[in-house]
Write an enzyme that holds these catalytic residues in place. Sequence first.
Site, PDB file in Angstrom:
ATOM      1  N   LYS A   1       0.872  -1.180   0.000  1.00  0.00           N
ATOM      2  CA  LYS A   1       0.000   0.000   0.000  1.00  0.00           C
ATOM      3  C   LYS A   1       0.898   1.216   0.000  1.00  0.00           C
ATOM      4  O   LYS A   1       2.043   1.159   0.481  1.00  0.00           O
ATOM      5  CB  LYS A   1      -0.888   0.016   1.243  1.00  0.00           C
ATOM      6  CG  LYS A   1      -2.134   0.873   1.100  1.00  0.00           C
ATOM      7  CD  LYS A   1      -3.268   0.134   0.411  1.00  0.00           C
ATOM      8  CE  LYS A   1      -4.436   1.056   0.154  1.00  0.00           C
ATOM      9  NZ  LYS A   1      -5.589   0.315  -0.384  1.00  0.00           N
TER      10      LYS A   1
ATOM     11  N   ASP B   1      -6.856   4.389  -4.688  1.00  0.00           N
ATOM     12  CA  ASP B   1      -7.558   4.253  -3.407  1.00  0.00           C
ATOM     13  C   ASP B   1      -8.175   5.641  -3.163  1.00  0.00           C
ATOM     14  O   ASP B   1      -8.378   6.400  -4.128  1.00  0.00           O
ATOM     15  CB  ASP B   1      -6.575   3.835  -2.294  1.00  0.00           C
ATOM     16  CG  ASP B   1      -7.282   3.451  -0.986  1.00  0.00           C
ATOM     17  OD1 ASP B   1      -7.938   2.404  -0.963  1.00  0.00           O
ATOM     18  OD2 ASP B   1      -7.205   4.205  -0.002  1.00  0.00           O
TER      19      ASP B   1
HETATM   20  P1  NDP Z   1     -13.093   7.725  -2.743  1.00  0.00           P
HETATM   21  O1  NDP Z   1     -12.005   8.712  -2.585  1.00  0.00           O
HETATM   22  O2  NDP Z   1     -13.702   7.518  -4.081  1.00  0.00           O
HETATM   23  O3  NDP Z   1     -14.285   8.047  -1.711  1.00  0.00           O
HETATM   24  C1  NDP Z   1     -14.073   8.107  -0.331  1.00  0.00           C
HETATM   25  C2  NDP Z   1     -15.366   8.530   0.321  1.00  0.00           C
HETATM   26  O4  NDP Z   1     -15.198   8.435   1.732  1.00  0.00           O
HETATM   27  C3  NDP Z   1     -15.760   9.946   0.029  1.00  0.00           C
HETATM   28  O5  NDP Z   1     -17.153  10.027   0.028  1.00  0.00           O
HETATM   29  C4  NDP Z   1     -15.157  10.707   1.213  1.00  0.00           C
HETATM   30  O6  NDP Z   1     -15.781  11.929   1.499  1.00  0.00           O
HETATM   31  C5  NDP Z   1     -15.421   9.717   2.321  1.00  0.00           C
HETATM   32  N1  NDP Z   1     -14.482   9.932   3.419  1.00  0.00           N
HETATM   33  C6  NDP Z   1     -13.125   9.942   3.365  1.00  0.00           C
HETATM   34  N2  NDP Z   1     -12.613  10.190   4.571  1.00  0.00           N
HETATM   35  C7  NDP Z   1     -13.665  10.345   5.402  1.00  0.00           C
HETATM   36  C8  NDP Z   1     -13.800  10.619   6.768  1.00  0.00           C
HETATM   37  N3  NDP Z   1     -12.719  10.784   7.546  1.00  0.00           N
HETATM   38  N4  NDP Z   1     -15.062  10.701   7.301  1.00  0.00           N
HETATM   39  C9  NDP Z   1     -16.152  10.508   6.517  1.00  0.00           C
HETATM   40  N5  NDP Z   1     -16.086  10.255   5.205  1.00  0.00           N
HETATM   41  C10 NDP Z   1     -14.869  10.176   4.658  1.00  0.00           C
HETATM   42  O7  NDP Z   1     -12.501   6.357  -2.169  1.00  0.00           O
HETATM   43  P2  NDP Z   1     -12.981   4.879  -2.442  1.00  0.00           P
HETATM   44  O8  NDP Z   1     -14.451   4.827  -2.593  1.00  0.00           O
HETATM   45  O9  NDP Z   1     -12.125   4.318  -3.508  1.00  0.00           O
HETATM   46  O10 NDP Z   1     -12.520   4.148  -1.089  1.00  0.00           O
HETATM   47  C11 NDP Z   1     -13.387   4.066   0.053  1.00  0.00           C
HETATM   48  C12 NDP Z   1     -12.877   2.990   0.986  1.00  0.00           C
HETATM   49  O11 NDP Z   1     -12.850   1.735   0.288  1.00  0.00           O
HETATM   50  C13 NDP Z   1     -11.469   3.169   1.545  1.00  0.00           C
HETATM   51  O12 NDP Z   1     -11.403   2.604   2.825  1.00  0.00           O
HETATM   52  C14 NDP Z   1     -10.628   2.339   0.586  1.00  0.00           C
HETATM   53  O13 NDP Z   1      -9.401   1.943   1.178  1.00  0.00           O
HETATM   54  C15 NDP Z   1     -11.549   1.157   0.387  1.00  0.00           C
HETATM   55  N6  NDP Z   1     -11.276   0.365  -0.799  1.00  0.00           N
HETATM   56  C16 NDP Z   1     -11.309   0.936  -2.039  1.00  0.00           C
HETATM   57  C17 NDP Z   1     -11.072   0.156  -3.145  1.00  0.00           C
HETATM   58  C18 NDP Z   1     -11.245   0.706  -4.520  1.00  0.00           C
HETATM   59  O14 NDP Z   1     -11.243  -0.100  -5.459  1.00  0.00           O
HETATM   60  N7  NDP Z   1     -11.412   1.990  -4.725  1.00  0.00           N
HETATM   61  C19 NDP Z   1     -10.670  -1.264  -3.027  1.00  0.00           C
HETATM   62  C20 NDP Z   1     -10.775  -1.785  -1.680  1.00  0.00           C
HETATM   63  C21 NDP Z   1     -11.028  -0.973  -0.611  1.00  0.00           C
HETATM   64  P3  NDP Z   1     -15.097  13.331   1.071  1.00  0.00           P
HETATM   65  O15 NDP Z   1     -15.438  13.493  -0.374  1.00  0.00           O
HETATM   66  O16 NDP Z   1     -15.744  14.344   1.960  1.00  0.00           O
HETATM   67  O17 NDP Z   1     -13.625  13.181   1.327  1.00  0.00           O
END
Ligand code: NDP
Length: 451
Positions: free
Chosen positions: A130, A170
């Site tokens: 990572k 991510d």
């Molecule tokens: P994105 O950047 O597309 O979206 C992240 C989302 O989470 C946004 O809505 C963001 O809101 C919100 N968020 C981030 N930090 C916080 C916080 N501290 N409190 C509340 N909301 C928060 O990321 P992904 O959808 O790709 O990833 C989401 C999760 O899934 C992560 O844990 C990632 O590690 C995991 N994941 C992702 C994969 C992928 O293929 N993308 C694969 C496996 C796991 P805001 O816009 O306000 O920041």
Amino acid sequence: MAVSDHVDLDGFMAGVNRRNPHQPEFVQAVQEVAQDIFEFIADKEDYHEQQILRRIAEPDRVVSFRVCWEDDTGCIRVQRGWRVQNNNAIGPYKGGLRFHSSVNESVLKFLAFEQTFKNALTGLPMGGGKGGSNFNPKGKSKREIMRFCQSFMTELYRHIGPDTDVPAGDIGVGAREIGFMFGQYKRITNQFEGVLTGKSLEFGGSMIRPEATGYGAVYFLANMLAAKDDEISGKTAVISGSGNVATHAAEKIVQLGGKPVTLSDSGGFIHDPEGLTLAKINWVKEHKTHRRGRISDYAKEFTGSTFHEGEAPWNVPCDVALPCATQNELHGDDARALVGNGCIAVSEGANMPSDLEAVRVFKDAKIMFAPGKAANAGGVAISGLEMSQNSERRSWSEEELQIMLKDIMNGIHERCLRFGDQGGGYIDYVKGANIAGFKKVADAMLAFGVV
Ligand code: NDP
């Protein structure tokens, strides 16, 4: 050494704590895995003698570097970048890059550790890694993002390669950022090779990669329900996040006849009691990804919905829940609220969104609980297939990949059942995922000797 001479779980965790001061997320991730592994290896002398768990909980290496870039006003900005290469026993290091102000070594070590087990669970030959930076992409112009990505890759390129380490996206790293980084890698090395996944289709990306994590988390949920002769159709779903994972999870819930009623971001959550439709979800994708907007605007756009500032959605009554935002976003009280309101299943789209207390509440209540390392493995699985397609210089069709994704999620569910069936109809998916993932990596490490 006799089994009785081995350090116990408390002694092991005391060592992890001592060696990793100020790294609470990493210690939490190791603790969650170690409790199941200790039980599993109690009578397995080889794993003890070879110190396998101790070795998996020590990254192969942590590369830390400075990333300088120039903002639009001509100011020089300095960020930190990291790549954590946790374990490559079963394949090249593989795992995403995160750009977020909260990124630090602890967060990336926890994610790389989790990734090692997750990747093993997919059945594909991928080790765990990572990386990322404390760079905050919010409010930055496209050119600033490009300059940052180029600077980041100018250091990272020497640590990665198609057979060494293959990063992906991510939080904060989507197709646009992957494009900038791939362009820079190609420019520096003069090699067009599958060194990053999550690429656009025009230059070696795979169909359904953006959808795979969210869809996979819903397929896993469907598998858990099917094991109890139940289904997603007719179920109300509470989902957190509004990024890649959350919106695709919501989409698949709708396609399977369920009703998602919430989404969130770091500002709060929206509640739409009538349920999000595919059209509303598309609006969110467009608004969050392309317009870089806030989820609060949803309540202005769609009448009947409400925005709850600064809150998470876990008090909204539901049948199933999918935390899809970030780590430690669901605490003990939230878990009690979900269980109290009748939630029967939780599938983690995000990595470690439920803290240790929340997981304990779910386990005590014996509801179906799928940890991220099993439920959200669909994304990295399609990334693994992107690597295969790049190596073979071919592309599989969307239909072929949809079938493969479903098969892989079924396989992960089967592996969890194998080690997690507690009898009496209760499956401990956390234990199942931890042991199945560990065993595969551990057996490879045993074969290599002490390296
Ligand atoms: P994105 O950047 O597309 O979206 C992240 C989302 O989470 C946004 O809505 C963001 O809101 C919100 N968020 C981030 N930090 C916080 C916080 N501290 N409190 C509340 N909301 C928060 O990321 P992904 O959808 O790709 O990833 C989401 C999760 O899934 C992560 O844990 C990632 O590690 C995991 N994941 C992702 C994969 C992928 O293929 N993308 C694969 C496996 C796991 P805001 O816009 O306000 O920041």
